[in-house]
Design a protein around this motif. Structure first.
Motif, short mmCIF file in Angstrom:
data_model
loop_
_atom_site.label_atom_id
_atom_site.label_comp_id
_atom_site.label_asym_id
_atom_site.label_seq_id
_atom_site.Cartn_x
_atom_site.Cartn_y
_atom_site.Cartn_z
N LEU A 32 0.84 -1.18 0.00
CA LEU A 32 0.00 0.00 0.00
C LEU A 32 0.88 1.24 0.00
CD1 LEU A 32 -2.82 1.32 0.33
CD2 LEU A 32 -2.51 1.09 2.79
N HIS A 33 0.71 2.07 -1.03
CA HIS A 33 1.44 3.34 -1.12
C HIS A 33 0.47 4.45 -0.71
CE1 HIS A 33 5.03 1.78 -3.17
NE2 HIS A 33 4.17 0.84 -3.55
N PHE A 34 0.84 5.21 0.30
CA PHE A 34 -0.06 6.20 0.88
C PHE A 34 -0.18 7.48 0.07
CE2 PHE A 34 0.84 3.47 4.48
CZ PHE A 34 -0.42 3.31 5.02
N GLY A 35 0.88 7.87 -0.65
CA GLY A 35 0.87 9.13 -1.39
C GLY A 35 -0.31 9.27 -2.35
N PHE A 76 3.49 12.65 2.65
CA PHE A 76 3.41 11.68 1.56
C PHE A 76 3.48 12.33 0.18
CE2 PHE A 76 0.97 9.64 5.08
CZ PHE A 76 1.93 8.69 5.38
N SER A 77 4.25 13.40 0.08
CA SER A 77 4.45 14.00 -1.23
C SER A 77 5.22 13.01 -2.10
CB SER A 77 5.21 15.32 -1.11
OG SER A 77 6.50 15.08 -0.59
N GLY A 78 4.91 12.96 -3.37
CA GLY A 78 5.55 11.97 -4.24
C GLY A 78 4.98 10.59 -3.96
N ASP A 79 5.81 9.59 -4.15
CA ASP A 79 5.37 8.21 -3.94
C ASP A 79 6.01 7.58 -2.72
OD1 ASP A 79 3.62 8.15 -6.08
OD2 ASP A 79 5.18 7.55 -7.50
N ASN A 80 6.51 8.41 -1.80
CA ASN A 80 7.12 7.83 -0.61
C ASN A 80 6.04 7.44 0.39
OD1 ASN A 80 6.33 10.34 0.22
ND2 ASN A 80 8.29 10.96 1.04
N GLY A 81 6.38 6.54 1.25
CA GLY A 81 5.45 6.11 2.28
C GLY A 81 4.66 4.90 1.85
N ALA A 82 5.18 3.73 2.16
CA ALA A 82 4.50 2.48 1.79
C ALA A 82 4.46 1.53 2.96
CB ALA A 82 5.19 1.82 0.60
N LEU A 83 3.49 0.66 2.91
CA LEU A 83 3.37 -0.42 3.88
C LEU A 83 3.34 -1.71 3.07
CD1 LEU A 83 1.28 -0.70 6.98
CD2 LEU A 83 0.83 -2.35 5.22
N LYS A 84 4.22 -2.65 3.41
CA LYS A 84 4.28 -3.93 2.71
C LYS A 84 4.14 -5.03 3.75
CE LYS A 84 7.47 -1.90 -0.54
NZ LYS A 84 8.86 -1.76 -0.93
N MET A 98 5.94 -7.48 8.17
CA MET A 98 5.42 -6.19 7.75
C MET A 98 6.58 -5.20 7.71
SD MET A 98 2.53 -3.74 9.51
CE MET A 98 1.32 -5.01 9.50
N GLU A 99 6.60 -4.41 6.66
CA GLU A 99 7.62 -3.39 6.49
C GLU A 99 6.92 -2.05 6.32
OE1 GLU A 99 10.62 -2.14 2.94
OE2 GLU A 99 10.57 -4.28 3.47
N ILE A 100 7.30 -1.09 7.15
CA ILE A 100 6.68 0.23 7.11
C ILE A 100 7.77 1.25 6.80
CG2 ILE A 100 5.39 1.95 8.43
CD1 ILE A 100 4.38 -0.37 10.18
N ASP A 101 7.58 2.03 5.76
CA ASP A 101 8.56 3.05 5.38
C ASP A 101 8.59 4.18 6.41
OD1 ASP A 101 9.09 1.61 3.12
OD2 ASP A 101 8.10 2.98 1.74
N ASP A 102 9.71 4.87 6.47
CA ASP A 102 9.90 5.96 7.43
C ASP A 102 8.82 7.05 7.36
OD1 ASP A 102 12.11 4.76 8.53
OD2 ASP A 102 13.56 5.92 7.38
N PRO A 103 8.38 7.49 6.18
CA PRO A 103 7.36 8.54 6.16
C PRO A 103 6.07 8.16 6.88
CG PRO A 103 8.39 8.39 4.01
CD PRO A 103 8.89 7.23 4.83
N VAL A 104 5.71 6.89 6.85
CA VAL A 104 4.49 6.45 7.56
C VAL A 104 4.69 6.65 9.06
CG1 VAL A 104 2.94 4.51 8.02
CG2 VAL A 104 3.94 4.79 5.74
N LEU A 105 5.85 6.27 9.55
CA LEU A 105 6.15 6.44 10.97
C LEU A 105 6.24 7.91 11.34
CD1 LEU A 105 8.75 3.57 11.36
CD2 LEU A 105 6.33 3.52 11.95
N GLN A 106 6.80 8.72 10.45
CA GLN A 106 6.87 10.16 10.70
C GLN A 106 5.47 10.76 10.80
OE1 GLN A 106 9.22 11.46 7.39
NE2 GLN A 106 11.17 10.96 8.37
N PHE A 107 4.57 10.34 9.91
CA PHE A 107 3.20 10.84 9.95
C PHE A 107 2.53 10.44 11.27
CE2 PHE A 107 -1.35 10.12 9.18
CZ PHE A 107 -1.73 11.42 8.92
#
Length: 121
Positions: A32-35, A76-84, A98-107
């Motif tokens: 899942l890409h949040f952007g 989530f500007s651009g395509d950063n921030g994903a959950l896999k 589960m892998e969570i990108d840094d922008p998700v954690l920052q949000f």
């Protein structure tokens, strides 16, 4: 030798049969890409009529929704921030990762800090 012709025919028949299908060990995969979702929801929200209520609680909720949307758009500007994530069968066990990108954690951190600043003074 004795029975060799039957064994040879049987082996030929066995080879001509398709191999039995094996089930993939991963039975659930999610990416899942949040952007794109944040931008889509922002477009939908921008088409809503502005709030005309004078109720203090509704105005505060609208203010919080606008802050959340602003934080999400910034993060989530651009395509950063994903959950896999995936679930995999391993014998009788089911294992997941589960892998969570840094922008998700920052949000999430920003939202926790915002909640704390607003409600725990």
């Amino acid at each position: 030798g004795v029975g060799g012709l039957e064994q040879l025919k049987s082996a030929i028949d066995d080879v001509s049969q398709p191999a039995p299908a094996k089930a993939a060990p991963e039975f659930l995969t999610l990416e899942l890409h949040f952007g794109p979702w944040v931008r889509f929801l922002d477009v939908l929200r921008s088409k809503q009529p502005p709030l005309k209520s004078t109720d203090k609680a509704e105005l505060e909720q609208e203010k919080q929704r606008n802050r959340t949307r602003k934080y999400a758009l910034e993060t989530f500007s651009g395509d950063n921030g994903a959950l896999k994530a995936f679930l995999r069968r391993s014998g009788a066990e089911v294992r997941g990762e589960m892998e969570i990108d840094d922008p998700v954690l920052q949000f999430l951190g920003t939202m926790i800090a915002d909640f704390t600043a607003e409600n725990l003074n």
